[in-house]
Design a protein around this motif. Sequence first.
Motif, PDB file in Angstrom:
ATOM      1  N   UNK A   1      66.320   8.679  78.396  1.00  0.00           N
ATOM      2  CA  UNK A   1      66.455   7.582  77.651  1.00  0.00           C
ATOM      3  C   UNK A   1      65.487   7.522  76.487  1.00  0.00           C
ATOM      4  N   UNK A   2      65.736   7.154  75.231  1.00  0.00           N
ATOM      5  CA  UNK A   2      64.847   6.982  74.207  1.00  0.00           C
ATOM      6  C   UNK A   2      63.824   5.921  74.548  1.00  0.00           C
ATOM      7  N   UNK A   3      62.685   6.082  73.749  1.00  0.00           N
ATOM      8  CA  UNK A   3      61.381   5.259  74.066  1.00  0.00           C
ATOM      9  C   UNK A   3      61.448   4.155  72.984  1.00  0.00           C
ATOM     10  N   UNK A   4      61.732   2.931  73.265  1.00  0.00           N
ATOM     11  CA  UNK A   4      61.541   1.889  72.350  1.00  0.00           C
ATOM     12  C   UNK A   4      60.116   1.492  71.757  1.00  0.00           C
ATOM     13  N   UNK A   5      59.458   2.140  72.583  1.00  0.00           N
ATOM     14  CA  UNK A   5      58.004   2.010  72.195  1.00  0.00           C
ATOM     15  C   UNK A   5      57.418   2.841  71.003  1.00  0.00           C
ATOM     16  N   UNK A   6      58.200   3.835  70.820  1.00  0.00           N
ATOM     17  CA  UNK A   6      57.899   4.650  69.624  1.00  0.00           C
ATOM     18  C   UNK A   6      58.530   4.135  68.471  1.00  0.00           C
ATOM     19  N   UNK A   7      57.979   4.311  67.301  1.00  0.00           N
ATOM     20  CA  UNK A   7      57.966   3.410  66.089  1.00  0.00           C
ATOM     21  C   UNK A   7      59.530   3.934  65.443  1.00  0.00           C
ATOM     22  N   UNK A   8      59.559   5.154  65.539  1.00  0.00           N
ATOM     23  CA  UNK A   8      60.904   5.998  65.049  1.00  0.00           C
ATOM     24  C   UNK A   8      62.123   5.264  65.843  1.00  0.00           C
ATOM     25  N   UNK A   9      61.920   5.372  67.210  1.00  0.00           N
ATOM     26  CA  UNK A   9      63.054   4.537  68.107  1.00  0.00           C
ATOM     27  C   UNK A   9      63.417   3.220  67.738  1.00  0.00           C
ATOM     28  N   UNK A  10      62.186   2.342  67.396  1.00  0.00           N
ATOM     29  CA  UNK A  10      62.513   1.081  67.367  1.00  0.00           C
ATOM     30  C   UNK A  10      63.057   0.887  65.707  1.00  0.00           C
ATOM     31  N   UNK A  11      62.795   1.518  64.978  1.00  0.00           N
ATOM     32  CA  UNK A  11      63.191   1.650  63.533  1.00  0.00           C
ATOM     33  C   UNK A  11      64.713   2.128  63.440  1.00  0.00           C
ATOM     34  N   UNK A  12      64.865   3.053  64.277  1.00  0.00           N
ATOM     35  CA  UNK A  12      66.434   3.372  64.756  1.00  0.00           C
ATOM     36  C   UNK A  12      67.241   2.182  65.119  1.00  0.00           C
ATOM     37  N   UNK A  13      66.650   1.497  66.156  1.00  0.00           N
ATOM     38  CA  UNK A  13      67.639   0.321  66.614  1.00  0.00           C
ATOM     39  C   UNK A  13      67.599  -0.869  65.534  1.00  0.00           C
ATOM     40  N   UNK A  14      66.466  -1.038  64.635  1.00  0.00           N
ATOM     41  CA  UNK A  14      66.657  -1.854  63.602  1.00  0.00           C
ATOM     42  C   UNK A  14      67.724  -1.622  62.640  1.00  0.00           C
ATOM     43  N   UNK A  15      67.771  -0.156  62.250  1.00  0.00           N
ATOM     44  CA  UNK A  15      68.690   0.384  61.295  1.00  0.00           C
ATOM     45  C   UNK A  15      70.206  -0.128  61.962  1.00  0.00           C
ATOM     46  N   UNK A  16      70.516   0.244  63.164  1.00  0.00           N
ATOM     47  CA  UNK A  16      71.513  -0.204  63.849  1.00  0.00           C
ATOM     48  C   UNK A  16      71.913  -1.764  63.906  1.00  0.00           C
ATOM     49  N   UNK A  17      70.926  -2.486  63.897  1.00  0.00           N
ATOM     50  CA  UNK A  17      71.103  -3.964  63.931  1.00  0.00           C
ATOM     51  C   UNK A  17      71.531  -4.240  62.530  1.00  0.00           C
ATOM     52  N   UNK A  18      70.907  -3.873  61.470  1.00  0.00           N
ATOM     53  CA  UNK A  18      71.017  -4.006  60.025  1.00  0.00           C
ATOM     54  C   UNK A  18      72.585  -3.745  59.631  1.00  0.00           C
ATOM     55  N   UNK A  19      73.184  -2.728  60.221  1.00  0.00           N
ATOM     56  CA  UNK A  19      74.536  -2.383  60.008  1.00  0.00           C
ATOM     57  C   UNK A  19      75.631  -3.283  60.387  1.00  0.00           C
ATOM     58  N   UNK A  20      75.081  -4.324  61.308  1.00  0.00           N
ATOM     59  CA  UNK A  20      75.998  -5.338  61.667  1.00  0.00           C
ATOM     60  C   UNK A  20      76.158  -6.586  60.542  1.00  0.00           C
ATOM     61  N   UNK A  21      77.181  -6.959  60.691  1.00  0.00           N
ATOM     62  CA  UNK A  21      77.546  -8.164  59.722  1.00  0.00           C
ATOM     63  C   UNK A  21      78.343  -9.314  60.620  1.00  0.00           C
ATOM     64  N   UNK A  22      78.102 -10.436  59.921  1.00  0.00           N
ATOM     65  CA  UNK A  22      79.070 -11.524  60.691  1.00  0.00           C
ATOM     66  C   UNK A  22      80.825 -11.265  60.921  1.00  0.00           C
TER      67      UNK A  22
END
Length: 150
Positions: free
Chosen positions: A1-22
């Motif tokens: 499992x990826x480590x959410x505490x690593x900045x690269x992983x948290x940034x990856x999650x944020x990038x995924x979130x930013x792909x979402x729209x209404x």
Amino acid sequence: MKNIFESSVSEEMIERINKLTTESQPLWGKMNVAQAMAHCCVTYEFVYTDIHPKPGKFKQFLLKALVKKGVVGDKAYNKNLRTAPEFLKVDEHVFEEEKNRLIGYIKKTSELGGSYFDGRESHSFGALSEKEWNNMFYKHLDHHLSQFGV
């Protein structure tokens, strides 16, 4: 499992979130995308706010005995799992507000780092290791982002 505490992983999650729209539609489940963002925030609300009452001793015993392993263990969540009452989001939410709130929580968690969480008491499961905190944070986000195809 990826480590959410690593900045690269948290940034990856944020990038995924930013792909979402209404307009993002779930591949399974009943929540719309705004409700899913609000739902994902609950894990962090347990950590950073006191808006959810702590479970009583008996309920906490049951949560530790019956739920903890599934939440903090390495195995991914199955689709269409029942949601705990505290996590149910059936009312309407503002997508951008919930999305930004979730991103803020992810950034705060990453900045604090895994060592901050190691041995800390969780809302429902007692003290958790850094790995257990990571599993809980990461796999819940990954599950719901995958639910919306990102």
